[in-house]
Design a protein around this motif. Structure first.
Motif, PDB file in Angstrom:
ATOM      1  N   ALA A 170     -44.827  27.128  -7.799  1.00 42.83           N
ATOM      2  CA  ALA A 170     -46.252  27.008  -8.064  1.00 42.83           C
ATOM      3  C   ALA A 170     -47.042  27.927  -7.156  1.00 42.83           C
ATOM      4  N   ARG A 171     -48.052  28.564  -7.721  1.00 42.49           N
ATOM      5  CA  ARG A 171     -49.003  29.355  -6.944  1.00 42.49           C
ATOM      6  C   ARG A 171     -50.244  28.492  -6.755  1.00 42.49           C
ATOM      7  N   ILE A 172     -50.491  28.120  -5.508  1.00 38.51           N
ATOM      8  CA  ILE A 172     -51.476  27.095  -5.195  1.00 38.51           C
ATOM      9  C   ILE A 172     -52.498  27.605  -4.195  1.00 38.51           C
ATOM     10  N   THR A 173     -53.770  27.354  -4.477  1.00 34.85           N
ATOM     11  CA  THR A 173     -54.832  27.566  -3.506  1.00 34.85           C
ATOM     12  C   THR A 173     -55.030  26.265  -2.739  1.00 34.85           C
ATOM     13  N   LYS A 174     -54.803  26.321  -1.446  1.00 33.46           N
ATOM     14  CA  LYS A 174     -54.925  25.137  -0.609  1.00 33.46           C
ATOM     15  C   LYS A 174     -56.375  24.853  -0.249  1.00 33.46           C
ATOM     16  N   LEU A 175     -56.613  23.649   0.181  1.00 31.14           N
ATOM     17  CA  LEU A 175     -57.913  23.327   0.756  1.00 31.14           C
ATOM     18  C   LEU A 175     -58.147  24.244   1.948  1.00 31.14           C
ATOM     19  N   GLY A 176     -59.264  24.939   1.940  1.00 35.97           N
ATOM     20  CA  GLY A 176     -59.527  25.943   2.957  1.00 35.97           C
ATOM     21  C   GLY A 176     -59.510  27.357   2.410  1.00 35.97           C
ATOM     22  N   GLY A 177     -58.924  27.542   1.233  1.00 34.01           N
ATOM     23  CA  GLY A 177     -59.061  28.792   0.518  1.00 34.01           C
ATOM     24  C   GLY A 177     -57.863  29.720   0.450  1.00 34.01           C
ATOM     25  N   SER A 178     -56.784  29.438   1.158  1.00 34.45           N
ATOM     26  CA  SER A 178     -55.631  30.326   1.141  1.00 34.45           C
ATOM     27  C   SER A 178     -54.729  30.027  -0.054  1.00 34.45           C
ATOM     28  N   GLU A 179     -54.130  31.080  -0.613  1.00 29.82           N
ATOM     29  CA  GLU A 179     -53.223  30.945  -1.742  1.00 29.82           C
ATOM     30  C   GLU A 179     -51.798  31.230  -1.299  1.00 29.82           C
ATOM     31  N   GLN A 180     -50.885  30.374  -1.692  1.00 28.12           N
ATOM     32  CA  GLN A 180     -49.488  30.520  -1.346  1.00 28.12           C
ATOM     33  C   GLN A 180     -48.598  30.122  -2.518  1.00 28.12           C
ATOM     34  N   VAL A 181     -47.372  30.623  -2.481  1.00 29.56           N
ATOM     35  CA  VAL A 181     -46.372  30.251  -3.467  1.00 29.56           C
ATOM     36  C   VAL A 181     -45.447  29.213  -2.850  1.00 29.56           C
ATOM     37  N   TYR A 182     -45.193  28.142  -3.587  1.00 27.38           N
ATOM     38  CA  TYR A 182     -44.340  27.062  -3.122  1.00 27.38           C
ATOM     39  C   TYR A 182     -43.160  26.892  -4.064  1.00 27.38           C
ATOM     40  N   TRP A 183     -42.064  26.408  -3.507  1.00 30.48           N
ATOM     41  CA  TRP A 183     -40.840  26.188  -4.261  1.00 30.48           C
ATOM     42  C   TRP A 183     -40.339  24.771  -4.081  1.00 30.48           C
ATOM     43  N   GLY A 184     -39.784  24.220  -5.143  1.00 27.74           N
ATOM     44  CA  GLY A 184     -39.113  22.944  -5.051  1.00 27.74           C
ATOM     45  C   GLY A 184     -37.709  23.094  -4.505  1.00 27.74           C
ATOM     46  N   GLN A 185     -37.043  21.986  -4.314  1.00 26.11           N
ATOM     47  CA  GLN A 185     -35.705  21.987  -3.746  1.00 26.11           C
ATOM     48  C   GLN A 185     -34.648  22.476  -4.730  1.00 26.11           C
ATOM     49  N   GLY A 186     -34.900  22.318  -5.997  1.00 31.45           N
ATOM     50  CA  GLY A 186     -33.955  22.712  -7.027  1.00 31.45           C
ATOM     51  C   GLY A 186     -33.259  21.511  -7.630  1.00 31.45           C
ATOM     52  N   THR A 187     -32.952  21.610  -8.916  1.00 28.46           N
ATOM     53  CA  THR A 187     -32.235  20.549  -9.606  1.00 28.46           C
ATOM     54  C   THR A 187     -31.138  21.163 -10.471  1.00 28.46           C
ATOM     55  N   GLN A 188     -29.961  20.584 -10.416  1.00 33.44           N
ATOM     56  CA  GLN A 188     -28.800  21.124 -11.105  1.00 33.44           C
ATOM     57  C   GLN A 188     -28.804  20.744 -12.576  1.00 33.44           C
ATOM     58  N   VAL A 189     -28.591  21.733 -13.428  1.00 39.70           N
ATOM     59  CA  VAL A 189     -28.398  21.518 -14.856  1.00 39.70           C
ATOM     60  C   VAL A 189     -27.010  22.021 -15.224  1.00 39.70           C
ATOM     61  N   THR A 190     -26.209  21.154 -15.808  1.00 41.02           N
ATOM     62  CA  THR A 190     -24.856  21.513 -16.209  1.00 41.02           C
ATOM     63  C   THR A 190     -24.679  21.241 -17.693  1.00 41.02           C
ATOM     64  N   VAL A 191     -24.306  22.272 -18.436  1.00 38.26           N
ATOM     65  CA  VAL A 191     -24.077  22.164 -19.873  1.00 38.26           C
ATOM     66  C   VAL A 191     -22.590  22.367 -20.110  1.00 38.26           C
ATOM     67  N   SER A 192     -21.908  21.308 -20.478  1.00 38.44           N
ATOM     68  CA  SER A 192     -20.459  21.359 -20.629  1.00 38.44           C
ATOM     69  C   SER A 192     -19.992  20.265 -21.572  1.00 38.44           C
ATOM     70  N   SER A 193     -18.927  20.567 -22.321  1.00 36.07           N
ATOM     71  CA  SER A 193     -18.321  19.577 -23.195  1.00 36.07           C
ATOM     72  C   SER A 193     -17.239  18.791 -22.472  1.00 36.07           C
TER      73      SER A 193
END
Length: 120
Positions: free
Chosen positions: A97-120
């Protein structure tokens, strides 16, 4: 502080469906864009889909027609509905996410990640 929390990853059979969710919280003034990226082992995080506050959407060619990105602004949450999943979709998915914080600065944030597995 700003935090992104992902959920919805797991194991699914080829052709199946899965929906990922990502909720942003913290000292947020505005969320300018949110999106999903996926990890290529040994390489970079590749774009899957993004959506701006204005509603503009971008999809990677490999997922176009199969995945749908959406957001609920009231909940600061972005979703990725994944249909017709293929084994090639298997990897770790990250919310960003590209977020403008309270105070006016913009930063990019990342989540921890989630595993997706597609397999039979």
């Amino acid at each position: 502080q700003v935090q992104l929390v992902e959920s919805g990853g797991g194991l699914v059979q080829p052709g199946g469906s899965l929906t990922l969710s990502c909720a942003a919280s913290g000292s947020i003034f505005s969320i300018n864009a949110m999106g999903w990226y996926r990890q290529t082992p040994g390489k970079q995080r590749d774009l899957v889909a993004t959506v701006t506050s204005a509603g503009g959407k971008v999809y990677a060619d490999s997922v176009k027609g199969r995945f749908t990105i959406s957001r609920d602004n009231a909940k600061n949450t972005v979703y990725l509905q994944m249909n017709s999943l293929k084994p090639e979709d298997t990897t770790v998915y990250f919310c960003s996410a590209r977020i403008t914080k309270l105070g006016g600065s913009e930063q990019v944030y990342w989540g921890q990640g989630t595993q997706v597995t597609v397999s039979s």
